[in-house]
Design a protein around this motif. Sequence first.
Motif, short mmCIF file in Angstrom:
data_model
loop_
_atom_site.label_atom_id
_atom_site.label_comp_id
_atom_site.label_asym_id
_atom_site.label_seq_id
_atom_site.Cartn_x
_atom_site.Cartn_y
_atom_site.Cartn_z
N GLU A 1 21.74 -5.84 117.00
CA GLU A 1 20.44 -6.43 116.69
C GLU A 1 19.73 -5.79 115.50
O GLU A 1 18.94 -6.45 114.83
N PHE A 2 19.98 -4.51 115.23
CA PHE A 2 19.17 -3.81 114.22
C PHE A 2 19.97 -3.33 113.02
O PHE A 2 19.42 -3.26 111.92
N ARG B 1 16.11 -15.95 120.27
CA ARG B 1 15.53 -15.00 119.33
C ARG B 1 14.49 -15.68 118.42
O ARG B 1 13.39 -15.16 118.20
N LEU C 1 10.46 -14.78 118.19
CA LEU C 1 9.86 -14.36 116.92
C LEU C 1 8.82 -15.36 116.44
O LEU C 1 7.79 -14.99 115.86
N SER D 1 7.42 -9.06 118.29
CA SER D 1 8.11 -8.18 117.36
C SER D 1 9.60 -8.21 117.67
O SER D 1 10.03 -8.71 118.72
N LYS D 2 10.39 -7.65 116.77
CA LYS D 2 11.83 -7.64 117.01
C LYS D 2 12.17 -6.81 118.23
O LYS D 2 13.08 -7.16 119.01
#
Length: 438
Positions: free
Chosen positions: A247-248, A323, A327, A332-333
């Motif tokens: 994810e990041f 997702r 968003l 927030s993520k």
Amino acid sequence: MTDITASSLPVAAPPARRDIGLKKRYAAEARFRMYGIAAITFGLVFLAIMLGTIISKGHTAFWQTTVTLPVTFDPTLIDPQNKRESDPSVLIKANYDKLAQQALISKLGIDAKSKPEVAKLKGFLSDSARIQLRDMLVANPALMGQTVTVPILASANIDSAFKGQVDLTVPEARRKVKDQQITWMNQLAAEGTLAEKFNTGLFTYGASSRPETSGVGVAIVGSLYMMAIVLVLALLVGVAASIYLEEFAAKNRLTDLIEVNINNLAAVPSIVFGLLGLAVFINFLGMPRSAAIVGGITLSLMTLPTIIIATRAALAAVPPSIRQAALGLGASKMQMVFHHVLPLAMPGILTGTIIGLARALGETAPLLLIGMVAFVANYPATPFDPATALPVQIYMWANEAERAFVERMSGAIIILLVFLMAMNLTAIVLRRKFERRW
């Protein structure tokens, strides 16, 4: 408008050739199905042979032959000088083997002065009888002078003979059970004094040099300690790493290299992780050898790639619309990942974790290298105490020469298989219960 000539149109194959082609395809499909069924049948046959062999050899381990005897705690034999009030250690040092032998002599009606017959009684009862009687009297000194009916374990040879595992037709000189002992065994069995009872000791005893007093209780506790450590370390680190990578993390050569190494680590032989645990945790960090903490950390490293791969697959299976919707509503993520994506991926994460734990539970090679093959008879109070594990206990019994240990080994394999099947069944149930189809 362009005219299409007859010569440019595809020519249909004759009916006979079409029929031949269809028959070939159908025959190939039938052969492929036959090969698949044969392969499955082949595997099931060998699985049935393996399970049948294990069960046939190990089901008797769950039953133990005992001799129920009226034991008299004779003060003249235990404490002839009457010092137990001033010196309680007298009760510990007494000759309890003699008490058990006298009870057996009285039950069989043997002349106690006949040395040849008394000598043949040696090896009829387990050597654990003295510990059993000693603990009874130490725990309750009021038993002194009383006669108590006590179930005493028979020796491993008598137990095997009573279960029919010894060929009694061979000459007496070629077997450990003598003819007179067989006569006494049949006599006690006819009276109901000698009988098979459920072997609770298999689940409560630790390692022992005597087969009749050997069990997997200590090994089960050691395995539970290690599985708890694996669950905490591998699950937390594995899920955190998976979330970051999926994810990041930016998609670049570094993350590609990390992913390739994770996939490679999942295929590394388990003995390599044992070498790593020996070199780092024991030799370099000085952690205790044969401790559940070292075994748990080593198995966590081995299980980590499996959990990371399963967790990433579960996260990737969540639709992108989840997702985008989160968003789009202002999340927030971090909130999107932990409030929406992670809960939806949890069934797959749990399934991968349980499968990883099941693999770790059955591993032996890493534990052998970090010293968990040691003889451990006492329960570990903490993960830092000496311990062993269920697969290691099976390995140790497999190296024993006595036939009774083969029975214990097969019984322990059955217990391990039950644990593994329960864990895999739990994974299937969780997946089907929480699975969502998109």
